[in-house]
Design a protein around this motif. Structure first.
Motif, short mmCIF file in Angstrom:
data_model
loop_
_atom_site.label_atom_id
_atom_site.label_comp_id
_atom_site.label_asym_id
_atom_site.label_seq_id
_atom_site.Cartn_x
_atom_site.Cartn_y
_atom_site.Cartn_z
N GLY A 238 33.60 41.81 34.29
CA GLY A 238 33.40 40.37 34.31
C GLY A 238 31.93 40.02 34.20
N ALA A 239 31.33 39.60 35.32
CA ALA A 239 29.92 39.20 35.34
C ALA A 239 29.31 39.60 36.69
CB ALA A 239 29.80 37.70 35.10
N ASN A 240 28.04 39.24 36.86
CA ASN A 240 27.32 39.52 38.11
C ASN A 240 27.29 41.02 38.42
OD1 ASN A 240 25.87 38.99 40.44
ND2 ASN A 240 27.69 38.48 41.67
N PHE A 241 26.88 41.82 37.43
CA PHE A 241 26.86 43.28 37.63
C PHE A 241 25.73 43.91 36.82
CE2 PHE A 241 29.24 42.76 33.73
CZ PHE A 241 28.77 43.78 32.93
N ARG A 242 25.39 45.13 37.18
CA ARG A 242 24.56 46.03 36.39
C ARG A 242 25.31 47.36 36.30
NH1 ARG A 242 20.72 44.00 40.10
NH2 ARG A 242 19.22 42.55 39.17
N GLU A 243 25.27 47.98 35.13
CA GLU A 243 26.02 49.22 34.94
C GLU A 243 25.25 50.18 34.05
OE1 GLU A 243 30.42 50.51 33.25
OE2 GLU A 243 29.07 49.30 32.00
N PRO B 3 25.46 36.15 36.96
CA PRO B 3 26.60 35.44 37.57
C PRO B 3 27.08 34.29 36.69
CG PRO B 3 24.90 35.87 39.21
CD PRO B 3 24.33 36.29 37.89
N PHE B 4 28.38 34.09 36.68
CA PHE B 4 29.09 33.00 35.99
C PHE B 4 29.13 33.13 34.48
CE2 PHE B 4 27.37 31.22 39.97
CZ PHE B 4 28.56 30.92 40.62
N GLU C 147 34.15 31.93 48.83
CA GLU C 147 32.87 31.99 48.13
C GLU C 147 33.08 32.30 46.65
OE1 GLU C 147 29.77 33.58 51.52
OE2 GLU C 147 30.98 35.08 50.46
N ASN C 148 32.10 31.94 45.85
CA ASN C 148 32.11 32.27 44.43
C ASN C 148 30.69 32.60 43.99
OD1 ASN C 148 32.48 32.60 41.70
ND2 ASN C 148 33.25 30.53 41.32
N PHE C 149 30.41 33.89 43.88
CA PHE C 149 29.08 34.34 43.45
C PHE C 149 29.06 34.70 41.96
CE2 PHE C 149 28.76 34.98 48.02
CZ PHE C 149 27.48 34.48 48.28
N GLY C 150 30.14 34.39 41.25
CA GLY C 150 30.09 34.46 39.79
C GLY C 150 30.54 35.74 39.15
N LYS C 151 31.17 36.66 39.90
CA LYS C 151 31.67 37.89 39.26
C LYS C 151 33.02 37.68 38.59
CE LYS C 151 32.67 42.80 39.99
NZ LYS C 151 33.88 42.77 39.17
#
Length: 533
Positions: A414-419, A390-391, A449-453
């Motif tokens: 962006g961010a806050n992911f797995r692929e 995140p972020f 909210e902002n979880f950083g994606k």
């Protein structure tokens, strides 16, 4: 009149009088570049495969370039002018000992059907012009005029972000379902000595050996840049300065257009051995101006051979610095293992505390790729894992984030992911097949909210300082499955008949979006446009 027509046709056909001159700029396309895998990942060579686009004058690539672009050309068989232009040659192709020029019309005509949006279509008329002057100067330009009706998920993305992904802004906005846009690219390349290349362009760049890049990718729109590339055998070094645009920051005035920001990038690729390559990357993004004044280009970043992070600190640390590392090992004669690591910001003690500190912002990639899988000639493959905490890539505002034209400069999610992604390409004579599978999991934001994606959200709008983990937020599952079959008509400008089927699913506790769409088309060009997000 007849004499003039004869002279014109003769001029267009002069390529047969001179040898192939492959020292051309090769527009980057992942699918097309797989045809160079055997040369780029040859254990007996030290080719620098991670800096893209390539130039065809590299001695290690020249034979492959000649083979790919002259596929099916039999000079011993006499063909009609129409046959040669349709199946084997550029529309205009002039080769002399002093200069070369080629030009093509690039159509991309598609029709299709989407389970959500109904009938879809794409009407693109494009062109490309390229060539060389002497042995040191080359040029390339392309342009595209487009209208389209897109699949449902793609249209939603356009309306939410105001852009055609990877291209330019949506001309008429969300009020119209038919989109209309145009854009162009241009490259001027000068190689004064064999060790140095200077490139001025309006285009994209890519760092890495994978399908994605966690450092610098070609996801976003084109941008102006100046690039210096030094090649000293085992070491290849790139320094690049670029200007980006931010569509979200409030404009100062209509006359000033979209807000601007600058970027500087350094990348050193070291072929330690024929099999092992290591790389170091660093970059800095800074805003061009704010309400209190204009900063413009910062000449403290002008030196191409300096570590950027100390200079950014000397400036007072107002900018967004990113460092990264790459690695590649050619494990077998037809298989390479590769990876990347990007560090946006982190605190060592917080990394090991396991408390989910928000500012531990990093991303990495692991993958394998190769050619002639299972001893099947021209069967290329890739299996890759990408993740970003995140972020990562975000900043205090969008004028400092690692983005351009409402898209990321790294991974499209962006961010806050797995692929996980796997791609297979196979070609047999003029037939080409592609299969692709993506599976991802990421955390979306709820209201307020902002979880950083979303890297365009300022990181100071986060909900707290601790408790962040990759995929946190509204847990969302994503899958993308695509198959394509094509018949190559003309390899010079990648003209082909193509049909494809795509299934895309995105779902969480709040919604489930499923798209199945099929397309048929006459397609050309080497554009690398992403649909898997």
């Amino acid at each position: 009149m007849k004499k003039n027509i004869f002279l014109l046709l003769a001029l267009f056909s002069t390529s047969s009088l001179f040898a192939q001159t492959p020292n051309q700029y090769l527009p980057y396309s992942f699918d097309h570049y797989q045809k160079f895998n055997k040369q780029a990942y040859d254990q007996n060579s030290r080719f620098h495969s991670s800096i893209k686009p390539y130039f065809g004058d590299d001695s290690l690539l020249s034979q492959a370039v000649d083979s790919v672009y002259n596929f099916g050309l039999d000079t011993a068989v006499k063909r009609t002018w129409v046959h040669r232009k349709l199946f084997n040659e550029h529309l205009i192709d002039i080769k002399t000992p002093d200069y070369t020029v080629y030009a093509d019309f690039l159509p991309d005509f598609q029709i299709g059907y989407d389970s959500q949006a109904g009938n879809t279509w794409l009407n693109t008329r494009g062109y490309q012009v390229g060539g060389t002057i002497g042995k040191k100067f080359s040029f390339y330009t392309s342009g595209f005029e487009n209208q389209a009706v897109f699949p449902g998920y793609y249209l939603e993305y356009i309306n939410a972000n105001g852009i055609i992904p990877g291209q330019v802004n949506d001309k008429f906005g969300p009020t119209k379902s038919t989109k209309d846009w145009a854009y162009a690219t241009a490259i001027l390349s000068y190689t004064p000595v064999k060790y140095l290349n200077l490139t001025l362009g309006q285009d994209k760049n890519f760092i890495g050996d994978g399908y994605r890049s966690m450092l610098l990718s070609d996801v976003a729109a084109t941008y102006p840049f100046f690039k210096l590339t030094a090649n000293l055998g085992r070491v290849k070094y790139m320094a690049m300065w670029a200007q980006f645009q931010d569509l979200r920051a409030p404009e100062f005035s209509y006359d000033n257009g979209y807000r601007k920001k600058w970027g500087v990038f350094h990348y050193l690729d070291w072929n330690v051995t024929n099999k092992l390559s290591l790389g170091f990357f660093d970059s800095v993004i800074w805003q061009d101006a704010d309400e209190d004044g204009k900063r413009g280009f910062d000449f403290m970043y002008a030196n191409p051979f300096i570590f950027l992070r100390p200079i950014e600190g000397q400036n007072g640390s107002p900018d967004n610095a990113l460092i990264g590392f790459t690695g590649k090992y050619e494990l077998f004669k037809n298989l390479a293992v590769y990876g990347q690591f990007a560090a946006d910001e982190f605190t060592a003690k917080e990394v090991f505390s396991n408390k989910g500190y928000w500012a531990n912002k990093f991303a990495y990639q692991l993958g394998i790729k190769g050619f002639d899988a299972f001893t099947v000639k021209n069967l290329n493959y890739l299996l890759e894992f990408n993740t970003a905490r995140p972020f990562t890539y975000s900043q205090r505002n969008s004028l400092l984030n690692y983005g351009h034209y409402n898209q990321a400069l790294a991974h499209p999610m962006g961010a806050n992911f797995r692929e996980f992604v796997s791609i297979w390409n196979y070609s047999f004579k003029r037939f080409e097949l592609k299969g692709q599978v993506n599976f991802a999991q990421y955390g979306l934001d709820g209201t307020g909210e902002n979880f950083g994606k979303d890297i365009y959200k300022p990181y100071d709008t986060r909900n707290g300082n601790y408790g962040y983990k990759t995929g946190g937020g509204i847990k969302t599952d994503f899958s993308f499955i695509q198959g394509k079959i094509g018949y190559l008509i003309n390899p010079k400008y990648n003209l082909r008949l193509e049909t494809g089927f795509t299934s895309r699913i995105e779902e969480n506790v709040n919604f489930s979006q499923k798209n199945n769409f099929i397309t048929f088309g006459l397609r050309s060009s080497f554009r690398n446009l992403y649909e898997d997000f």
